[in-house]
Motif scaffolding. Structure first.
Motif, PDB file in Angstrom:
ATOM      1  N   LYS A 145      -1.514  29.864   5.117  1.00  0.00           N
ATOM      2  CA  LYS A 145      -2.693  30.694   4.915  1.00  0.00           C
ATOM      3  C   LYS A 145      -3.832  29.928   4.238  1.00  0.00           C
ATOM      4  O   LYS A 145      -4.979  30.385   4.246  1.00  0.00           O
ATOM      5  CB  LYS A 145      -2.347  31.923   4.071  1.00  0.00           C
ATOM      6  CG  LYS A 145      -1.410  32.912   4.752  1.00  0.00           C
ATOM      7  CD  LYS A 145      -2.076  33.594   5.931  1.00  0.00           C
ATOM      8  CE  LYS A 145      -1.147  34.603   6.571  1.00  0.00           C
ATOM      9  NZ  LYS A 145      -1.791  35.270   7.742  1.00  0.00           N
ATOM     10  N   CYS A 146      -3.538  28.780   3.655  1.00  0.00           N
ATOM     11  CA  CYS A 146      -4.574  27.988   2.990  1.00  0.00           C
ATOM     12  C   CYS A 146      -5.466  27.319   4.027  1.00  0.00           C
ATOM     13  O   CYS A 146      -5.004  26.849   5.068  1.00  0.00           O
ATOM     14  CB  CYS A 146      -3.948  26.917   2.093  1.00  0.00           C
ATOM     15  SG  CYS A 146      -3.128  27.550   0.617  1.00  0.00           S
ATOM     16  N   ASP A 147      -6.753  27.262   3.750  1.00  0.00           N
ATOM     17  CA  ASP A 147      -7.674  26.546   4.625  1.00  0.00           C
ATOM     18  C   ASP A 147      -7.528  25.042   4.456  1.00  0.00           C
ATOM     19  O   ASP A 147      -7.708  24.290   5.412  1.00  0.00           O
ATOM     20  CB  ASP A 147      -9.111  26.954   4.311  1.00  0.00           C
ATOM     21  CG  ASP A 147      -9.372  28.416   4.614  1.00  0.00           C
ATOM     22  OD1 ASP A 147      -9.233  28.807   5.790  1.00  0.00           O
ATOM     23  OD2 ASP A 147      -9.685  29.174   3.674  1.00  0.00           O
ATOM     24  N   PHE A 148      -7.205  24.620   3.256  1.00  0.00           N
ATOM     25  CA  PHE A 148      -7.033  23.196   2.967  1.00  0.00           C
ATOM     26  C   PHE A 148      -5.877  23.002   2.002  1.00  0.00           C
ATOM     27  O   PHE A 148      -5.620  23.864   1.150  1.00  0.00           O
ATOM     28  CB  PHE A 148      -8.311  22.592   2.354  1.00  0.00           C
ATOM     29  CG  PHE A 148      -9.523  22.757   3.209  1.00  0.00           C
ATOM     30  CD1 PHE A 148      -9.772  21.898   4.267  1.00  0.00           C
ATOM     31  CD2 PHE A 148     -10.408  23.797   2.969  1.00  0.00           C
ATOM     32  CE1 PHE A 148     -10.884  22.067   5.072  1.00  0.00           C
ATOM     33  CE2 PHE A 148     -11.522  23.981   3.758  1.00  0.00           C
ATOM     34  CZ  PHE A 148     -11.764  23.111   4.820  1.00  0.00           C
ATOM     35  N   LEU A 149      -5.192  21.882   2.144  1.00  0.00           N
ATOM     36  CA  LEU A 149      -4.159  21.472   1.204  1.00  0.00           C
ATOM     37  C   LEU A 149      -4.600  20.173   0.554  1.00  0.00           C
ATOM     38  O   LEU A 149      -5.151  19.291   1.218  1.00  0.00           O
ATOM     39  CB  LEU A 149      -2.819  21.273   1.915  1.00  0.00           C
ATOM     40  CG  LEU A 149      -2.194  22.524   2.532  1.00  0.00           C
ATOM     41  CD1 LEU A 149      -0.941  22.150   3.320  1.00  0.00           C
ATOM     42  CD2 LEU A 149      -1.876  23.559   1.464  1.00  0.00           C
ATOM     43  N   ALA A 150      -4.383  20.051  -0.731  1.00  0.00           N
ATOM     44  CA  ALA A 150      -4.836  18.862  -1.454  1.00  0.00           C
ATOM     45  C   ALA A 150      -3.826  18.500  -2.530  1.00  0.00           C
ATOM     46  O   ALA A 150      -3.005  19.323  -2.946  1.00  0.00           O
ATOM     47  CB  ALA A 150      -6.206  19.110  -2.081  1.00  0.00           C
ATOM     48  N   ARG A 151      -3.908  17.269  -2.974  1.00  0.00           N
ATOM     49  CA  ARG A 151      -3.010  16.801  -4.032  1.00  0.00           C
ATOM     50  C   ARG A 151      -3.832  16.215  -5.169  1.00  0.00           C
ATOM     51  O   ARG A 151      -4.984  15.796  -4.991  1.00  0.00           O
ATOM     52  CB  ARG A 151      -2.039  15.753  -3.509  1.00  0.00           C
ATOM     53  CG  ARG A 151      -2.692  14.459  -3.072  1.00  0.00           C
ATOM     54  CD  ARG A 151      -1.667  13.513  -2.440  1.00  0.00           C
ATOM     55  NE  ARG A 151      -2.312  12.277  -2.002  1.00  0.00           N
ATOM     56  CZ  ARG A 151      -2.413  11.179  -2.743  1.00  0.00           C
ATOM     57  NH1 ARG A 151      -1.937  11.183  -3.984  1.00  0.00           N
ATOM     58  NH2 ARG A 151      -2.993  10.103  -2.277  1.00  0.00           N
ATOM     59  N   ILE A 152      -3.234  16.195  -6.346  1.00  0.00           N
ATOM     60  CA  ILE A 152      -3.807  15.503  -7.493  1.00  0.00           C
ATOM     61  C   ILE A 152      -3.134  14.136  -7.576  1.00  0.00           C
ATOM     62  O   ILE A 152      -1.912  14.058  -7.741  1.00  0.00           O
ATOM     63  CB  ILE A 152      -3.567  16.287  -8.793  1.00  0.00           C
ATOM     64  CG1 ILE A 152      -4.286  17.632  -8.735  1.00  0.00           C
ATOM     65  CG2 ILE A 152      -4.049  15.483 -10.005  1.00  0.00           C
ATOM     66  CD1 ILE A 152      -3.980  18.539  -9.920  1.00  0.00           C
ATOM     67  N   PRO A 153      -3.882  13.060  -7.414  1.00  0.00           N
ATOM     68  CA  PRO A 153      -3.258  11.733  -7.467  1.00  0.00           C
ATOM     69  C   PRO A 153      -2.804  11.406  -8.887  1.00  0.00           C
ATOM     70  O   PRO A 153      -3.615  11.402  -9.816  1.00  0.00           O
ATOM     71  CB  PRO A 153      -4.366  10.794  -7.002  1.00  0.00           C
ATOM     72  CG  PRO A 153      -5.642  11.518  -7.313  1.00  0.00           C
ATOM     73  CD  PRO A 153      -5.333  12.987  -7.167  1.00  0.00           C
ATOM     74  N   ILE A 154      -1.524  11.171  -9.061  1.00  0.00           N
ATOM     75  CA  ILE A 154      -0.986  10.826 -10.378  1.00  0.00           C
ATOM     76  C   ILE A 154      -0.126   9.587 -10.266  1.00  0.00           C
ATOM     77  O   ILE A 154       0.298   9.190  -9.168  1.00  0.00           O
ATOM     78  CB  ILE A 154      -0.160  11.987 -10.975  1.00  0.00           C
ATOM     79  CG1 ILE A 154       1.014  12.351 -10.055  1.00  0.00           C
ATOM     80  CG2 ILE A 154      -1.028  13.202 -11.247  1.00  0.00           C
ATOM     81  CD1 ILE A 154       1.941  13.397 -10.637  1.00  0.00           C
ATOM     82  N   SER A 155       0.155   8.988 -11.391  1.00  0.00           N
ATOM     83  CA  SER A 155       0.985   7.791 -11.433  1.00  0.00           C
ATOM     84  C   SER A 155       2.404   8.092 -10.963  1.00  0.00           C
ATOM     85  O   SER A 155       2.923   9.203 -11.141  1.00  0.00           O
ATOM     86  CB  SER A 155       1.020   7.252 -12.866  1.00  0.00           C
ATOM     87  OG  SER A 155       2.043   6.295 -13.028  1.00  0.00           O
TER      88      SER A 155
END
Length: 291
Positions: free
Chosen positions: A257-267
């Motif tokens: 249902k999300c229009d976009f999927l994103a991530r938080i870049p972490i170590s």
């Protein structure tokens, strides 16, 4: 999605990954009084307790709150009595006089809650509705909501409420099924945000996301395996930030249902951020983009 709702091309295409990633002075209304020792049978009686300085002060200042008992240590009243007075005098609704107790008496009544020397027994707030929250969003080009998909930890949810209020969100949305009730621990972690932001329980999160989309909202879901960094997505305009539970992340249908999927870049030194930390980072990025 209809063409009139389509955003400009600076937005990346919708991610299609289906993988999951474990991702709170003395009131001047009357004299304070020293009550009799708390009996064990008293602990379970009456409305729930709110405790912690910020949570109690905010509740006292909220005209929607119906308050019954106010407990405080003499030390708390010495250090923060003026703050209590200001909160009480800011509303016309009657507030209880402060009852002086020592720390252990309050702790015993709260069954161990970390109360900071102050506790308030008050009726729960009326349930917030999505329709009321959407009415506030009508004239806000950058209206923002946060949705929690299967979050269950009261303190994490409280911390999310605090961050959402701090970054100007209109409300936090959570599915009613399996969601914890509002507790003193949640209110303390929210640090007064329960009085300032709508906490909206819905029957079905997927249908709620569709309703928000019909009202002009884009939804961005955080997924540790998404190919796009959060900072690369245009999050201006009406936005719904969707956060998954710790461990399992977003459910499949929620992701779809999300229009976009994103991530938080972490170590790679750690596997993931916890829910409240990830939400705070995402809300900061949204605020940064909106200037």
């Amino acid at each position: 999605m209809s063409k009139q709702n389509k955003r400009h091309d600076s937005r990346p295409k919708k991610g299609n990954s289906s993988r999951h990633k474990p991702q709170d002075g003395i009131a001047k209304q009357g004299p304070s009084r020293k009550p009799a020792p708390v009996k064990s049978t008293e602990r379970a009686k009456g409305p729930p307790w709110i405790y912690g300085r910020h949570a109690v002060v905010a509740a006292l200042a909220n005209p929607k709150r119906n308050c019954h008992r106010l407990l405080a240590t003499s030390e708390f009243l010495k250090n923060h009595g003026r703050e209590l007075d200001q909160a009480i005098q800011s509303v016309e609704r009657k507030r209880p006089d402060a009852e002086i107790m020592d720390r252990m008496e309050i702790e015993d009544l709260l069954q161990g809650g970390v109360h900071q020397g102050i506790a308030l027994q008050a009726d729960p707030l009326p349930r917030a509705s999505l329709d009321d929250a959407l009415s506030q969003a009508t004239d806000q080009d950058n209206a923002l909501f946060v949705a929690l998909d299967q979050a269950t930890d009261p303190q994490n949810i409280g911390a999310v409420l605090r961050s959402a209020a701090g970054f100007g969100a209109l409300g936090v949305i959570i599915p009613d099924k399996n969601a914890p009730e509002i507790t003193g621990a949640m209110a303390k972690a929210a640090c007064g945000a329960l009085e300032r932001i709508a906490f909206i329980r819905v029957t079905n999160l997927s249908r709620t996301m569709e309703e928000l989309k019909e009202n002009g909202f884009w939804s961005v879901g955080l997924d540790g395996y998404a190919e796009t960094n959060l900072s690369d997505i245009n999050m201006t305009g009406k936005t719904l930030l969707v956060m998954g539970s710790e461990g399992t992340g977003l459910r499949r249908l929620t992701k779809e249902k999300c229009d976009f999927l994103a991530r938080i870049p972490i170590s790679q030194a750690i596997e993931s951020l916890n829910l409240s930390n990830a939400t705070a980072v995402a809300l900061y990025e949204i605020a940064r983009q909106r200037g």
